[in-house]
Motif scaffolding. Sequence first.
Motif, mmCIF file in Angstrom:
data_model
loop_
_atom_site.group_PDB
_atom_site.id
_atom_site.type_symbol
_atom_site.label_atom_id
_atom_site.label_comp_id
_atom_site.label_asym_id
_atom_site.label_seq_id
_atom_site.Cartn_x
_atom_site.Cartn_y
_atom_site.Cartn_z
ATOM 1 N N LEU A 41 45.267 48.342 41.904
ATOM 2 C CA LEU A 41 44.673 49.170 40.848
ATOM 3 C C LEU A 41 45.477 49.158 39.547
ATOM 4 C CD1 LEU A 41 42.418 51.101 40.006
ATOM 5 C CD2 LEU A 41 43.748 52.971 41.009
ATOM 6 N N ILE A 42 46.779 49.281 39.621
ATOM 7 C CA ILE A 42 47.593 49.389 38.406
ATOM 8 C C ILE A 42 47.371 48.218 37.437
ATOM 9 C CG2 ILE A 42 49.973 49.384 37.530
ATOM 10 C CD1 ILE A 42 50.674 51.258 39.919
ATOM 11 N N PRO A 43 47.345 46.975 37.900
ATOM 12 C CA PRO A 43 47.130 45.874 36.945
ATOM 13 C C PRO A 43 45.747 45.873 36.277
ATOM 14 C CG PRO A 43 48.179 45.066 38.931
ATOM 15 C CD PRO A 43 47.725 46.469 39.212
ATOM 16 N N PHE A 44 44.798 46.606 36.840
ATOM 17 C CA PHE A 44 43.448 46.684 36.267
ATOM 18 C C PHE A 44 43.205 48.018 35.557
ATOM 19 C CE2 PHE A 44 43.010 43.340 39.400
ATOM 20 C CZ PHE A 44 42.229 42.409 38.731
ATOM 21 N N ARG A 45 44.258 48.768 35.302
ATOM 22 C CA ARG A 45 44.105 50.097 34.712
ATOM 23 C C ARG A 45 43.364 50.059 33.383
ATOM 24 N NH1 ARG A 45 49.174 48.316 34.372
ATOM 25 N NH2 ARG A 45 50.237 48.321 32.361
ATOM 26 N N CYS A 89 50.707 41.526 53.880
ATOM 27 C CA CYS A 89 50.066 42.462 52.959
ATOM 28 C C CYS A 89 50.151 41.968 51.516
ATOM 29 C CB CYS A 89 50.673 43.846 53.114
ATOM 30 S SG CYS A 89 50.313 44.604 54.718
ATOM 31 N N ASP A 90 51.279 41.378 51.152
ATOM 32 C CA ASP A 90 51.407 40.803 49.810
ATOM 33 C C ASP A 90 50.301 39.785 49.560
ATOM 34 O OD1 ASP A 90 53.689 42.318 49.296
ATOM 35 O OD2 ASP A 90 55.070 40.619 49.509
ATOM 36 N N ALA A 91 50.063 38.936 50.534
ATOM 37 C CA ALA A 91 49.033 37.905 50.381
ATOM 38 C C ALA A 91 47.649 38.533 50.191
ATOM 39 C CB ALA A 91 49.034 36.967 51.586
ATOM 40 N N LEU A 92 47.363 39.612 50.911
ATOM 41 C CA LEU A 92 46.075 40.292 50.751
ATOM 42 C C LEU A 92 45.955 40.897 49.357
ATOM 43 C CD1 LEU A 92 45.729 42.127 54.191
ATOM 44 C CD2 LEU A 92 44.631 39.982 53.471
ATOM 45 N N VAL A 93 47.032 41.475 48.871
ATOM 46 C CA VAL A 93 47.045 42.055 47.526
ATOM 47 C C VAL A 93 46.783 40.962 46.486
ATOM 48 C CG1 VAL A 93 48.544 43.089 45.763
ATOM 49 C CG2 VAL A 93 48.523 44.018 48.096
ATOM 50 N N TYR A 94 47.504 39.857 46.574
ATOM 51 C CA TYR A 94 47.338 38.773 45.593
ATOM 52 C C TYR A 94 45.917 38.219 45.635
ATOM 53 C CZ TYR A 94 52.455 39.014 45.685
ATOM 54 O OH TYR A 94 53.754 39.433 45.654
ATOM 55 N N GLU A 95 45.392 38.085 46.836
ATOM 56 C CA GLU A 95 44.020 37.590 46.980
ATOM 57 C C GLU A 95 43.022 38.557 46.341
ATOM 58 O OE1 GLU A 95 40.924 37.570 50.574
ATOM 59 O OE2 GLU A 95 42.787 36.498 51.009
ATOM 60 N N ALA A 96 43.202 39.853 46.560
ATOM 61 C CA ALA A 96 42.296 40.848 45.980
ATOM 62 C C ALA A 96 42.330 40.794 44.459
ATOM 63 C CB ALA A 96 42.654 42.244 46.474
ATOM 64 N N VAL A 97 43.517 40.670 43.891
ATOM 65 C CA VAL A 97 43.650 40.598 42.439
ATOM 66 C C VAL A 97 42.949 39.346 41.909
ATOM 67 C CG1 VAL A 97 45.317 40.312 40.543
ATOM 68 C CG2 VAL A 97 45.707 42.047 42.327
ATOM 69 N N GLU A 98 43.151 38.221 42.559
ATOM 70 C CA GLU A 98 42.483 36.981 42.142
ATOM 71 C C GLU A 98 40.962 37.126 42.207
ATOM 72 O OE1 GLU A 98 44.078 33.909 44.654
ATOM 73 O OE2 GLU A 98 45.921 33.748 43.481
#
Length: 127
Positions: free
Chosen positions: A25-29, A110-119
């Motif tokens: 969420l923070i990077p898309f604020r 979990c990091d990989a899931l986060v990066y994938e979601a952001v992409e």
Amino acid sequence: MTRMEETRALREDKEVHYNCAQSVLIPFRDVCGLDRETARKLASNLGSGLRHGGTCGTVAAAMLVLGLAGKGAPEAAEFVRRFREKHAATDCASLLQRANAEGLAKKPHCDALVYEAVETLQEMLEV
């Protein structure tokens, strides 16, 4: 700093723990009309599958981003479809069980899931 660079910085921060949902969420604020602190607080209880192994925090945060960006049910369904297609589940407990069975440590998984979601969100929102 790009959204992905910010996401990586959040996940690597040694002083503050940013959970998976906060890291999405923070990077898309800016897209969501939020300031950093509000985004941090809003996602604080979404990590660890809503704090009980339920819906993955990356998925929950992605739903917030899509909704706050003015997207509706079709986009939400598309995000979930893509996530489920790659991981066969959307709940934290199942995702972690699968990672454990594959010998993957929790944080890198979990990091990989986060990066994938952001992409995925960047692609869907074209931002």
